[in-house]
Design an enzyme around this catalytic site. Structure first.
Site, PDB file in Angstrom:
ATOM      1  N   HIS A  41       0.830  -1.199   0.000  1.00 24.07           N
ATOM      2  CA  HIS A  41       0.000   0.000   0.000  1.00 24.07           C
ATOM      3  C   HIS A  41       0.870   1.257   0.000  1.00 24.07           C
ATOM      4  CE1 HIS A  41      -2.757   2.870   2.296  1.00 24.07           C
ATOM      5  NE2 HIS A  41      -3.483   2.531   1.247  1.00 24.07           N
ATOM      6  N   HIS A  83      -1.334  10.327  -2.971  1.00 21.93           N
ATOM      7  CA  HIS A  83      -2.577   9.863  -2.360  1.00 21.93           C
ATOM      8  C   HIS A  83      -3.556  10.989  -2.049  1.00 21.93           C
ATOM      9  CE1 HIS A  83      -5.287   8.955   1.012  1.00 21.93           C
ATOM     10  NE2 HIS A  83      -5.466   7.837   0.336  1.00 21.93           N
TER      11      HIS A  83
END
Ligand code: G3P
Ligand code: CA
Length: 355
Positions: A41, A83
Site C-alpha cells: 500500500h 494519495h
C-alpha cells in the site's frame, strides 16, 4: 454438548473454511492474480515515505505481489502518484508555494511537483524510522514507478492502480490505458489490477481496458454502502472514531449485496473493503470483511482484497474471515505471516538501494 458433536462441528467449520479458500484461490487464478495477494500500500510505506522510490523499491525487493499507487495528473498532463487531494501532509508545499498550499495536485505542473520535498515529513513524523537520505525525495510519475517495478529481474511485482478523485481528471482512464500499453504492461492477465471507489471511473477503466481485472473499493458511509440508521460520528458524541466505525454495520444484507452487484455491473472481478482493526487507529473503519460478506462475494464470483492491515493479529483475523488478499503498509510483516521467504530484512534492503 458431547465431545463427539463438538469435534464434528469443528471439522465442518474447518471444511467450510477450506472450501471457501479454495473458491478464492480459483477465482484469483482465473484472473492471473496471486493468492493470497500481498499488496504494498503506497509501497512499503511503514518503512519509507509513502509513494516514493525507497518505498516502492523496498516493497519490490521484499517480494510484494503488487505495488499499490494512487493516480493523479499534473496541470501539464503527466500521470503522477500522490494519495491526498492536496500536498500539505506529504511535502513542503506550505513553504514552497504558501499561497497555493491547499490547492489540489492538479493545480501544479510536473516541474513544480518535482521541486517539492516528499520525504522530510516522514522523518519528522516517524523519527525512529527516519533516514537522512529520505530528505528531498521526489514525487514520482507513473512511468517512474513502472521503471522501479521492472528494475529487479528476481522480483517482478505487478501494479495495483487506483484512480484517485477521478472526477477531477476527465480522461485519466484513457491516459492510463495509453501509458500502460506503451510500456507493454498489458501483456498478461493480472499483471495490473485497477481499483477505484468511484463506480463511474471503474466503468470507464473497464471500457478502456476490458481484459484488465478491476476492483471496486468499498466504504461504509455517504454515497457508498449505506449504514444502519443511527447518528453520524460527529453527532454521536463518541470520542474514539475507530471504535465508532467498528460498531457500524451496513443497513442490511441486501444493501451489502447491492454494492456487490454494483461492482459486477461496473466490470469488477472483486471488491476492496475496509476492515476494523484490533488496535483501532486511523486505518480502522467499518468491518466489511465479515465471513458472511466474504462468502456472499465469492458466491457472486468476486474476490476480496481488504485495506489497510498491518498487524499479525489482524492478518490472522481477516484471513480466517476469508479474504483473498491484503493491502498493507508492512509488506515484510505480511510476507512473513504467510510464511513467504524474505531474503533480506528491511534495513538491509533500504541500505542496498542507497537509502
Ligand atoms: O486502495 C486501497 C486503499 O488504498 C484505499 O484507501 O485511501 O489508502 O487509497 P486509500
Ligand atoms: Ca489507494
Amino acid at each position: 454438548m458431547r465431545l463427539k458433536d463438538l469435534c464434528l462441528g469443528l471439522a465442518l467449520i474447518t471444511l467450510g473454511a477450506q472450501a471457501h479458500a479454495a473458491e478464492g484461490a480459483a477465482l484469483a487464478k482465473a484472473q492471473g492474480i496471486p493468492y493470497p495477494a500481498v499488496i504494498a500500500h503506497r509501497g512499503a510505506s511503514h518503512d519509507a515515505p509513502e509513494s516514493t522510490a525507497p518505498a516502492y523499491q523496498l516493497a519490490r525487493d521484499l517480494g510484494a505481489d503488487y505495488l499499490e499507487l494512487d493516480l493523479q495528473r499534473s496541470r501539464d498532463g503527466v500521470l503522477v502518484v500522490v494519495h491526498d487531494d492536496d500536498l500539505r501532509r506529504t511535502s513542503d508545499v506550505a513553504e514552497r508555494f504558501p499561497e497555493r498550499q491547499a490547492s489540489p495536485v492538479s493545480a501544479f505542473t510536473l516541474a513544480e511537483l518535482k521541486s517539492l520535498d516528499a520525504g522530510s515529513w516522514f522523518n519528522r513524523a516517524y523519527p525512529e524510522r527516519a533516514r537522512a537520505a529520505f530528505a528531498g525525495l521526489r514525487i514520482l510519475t507513473l512511468d517512474e514507478v513502472l521503471d522501479i517495478a521492472e528494475a529487479n529481474p528476481a522480483r517482478t511485482p505487478g501494479l495495483y492502480i487506483e484512480t484517485k478523485v477521478p472526477a477531477q481528471f476527465p480522461g485519466i482512464e484513457q491516459d492510463l490505458h495509453k501509458a500502460l500499453d506503451q510500456r507493454g504492461w498489458l501483456d498478461r492477465p493480472g499483471r495490473v489490477v485497477l481499483q477505484s471507489f468511484d463506480r463511474d471511473s471503474l466503468a470507464l477503466l473497464h471500457k478502456a481496458m476490458p481484459q484488465v481485472p478491476k476492483v471496486l473499493l468499498l466504504w461504509l458511509g455517504k454515497d457508498h454502502v449505506e449504514p444502519a440508521p443511527g447518528p453520524s460520528f460527529a453527532d454521536s458524541g463518541a470520542a474514539d472514531k475507530a471504535a465508532f466505525y467498528a460498531r457500524q454495520q451496513p443497513k442490511d444484507r441486501a444493501e451489502f449485496e447491492r454494492w456487490l452487484d454494483h461492482a459486477r455491473a461496473a466490470g469488477a472481478i472483486g471488491t476492496g473493503p475496509s476492515a476494523a482493526l484490533a488496535g483501532g487507529g486511523e486505518q480502522s473503519y467499518a468491518d466489511l470483511v465479515q465471513p458472511w460478506m466474504n462468502r456472499m462475494s465469492h458466491d457472486k464470483g468476486l474476490l476480496v482484497h481488504v485495506y489497510t492491515v498491518d498487524e499479525p493479529v489482524d492478518f490472522k483475523r481477516v484471513s480466517e474471515a476469508g479474504v483473498d488478499g491484503i493491502f498493507t503498509n508492512r509488506t515484510g510483516a505480511l510476507l512473513r505471516f504467510h510464511g513467504r521467504p524474505v531474503v533480506k530484512d528491511e534495513a538491509t534492503l533500504l541500505g542496498e538501494n542507497g537509502w
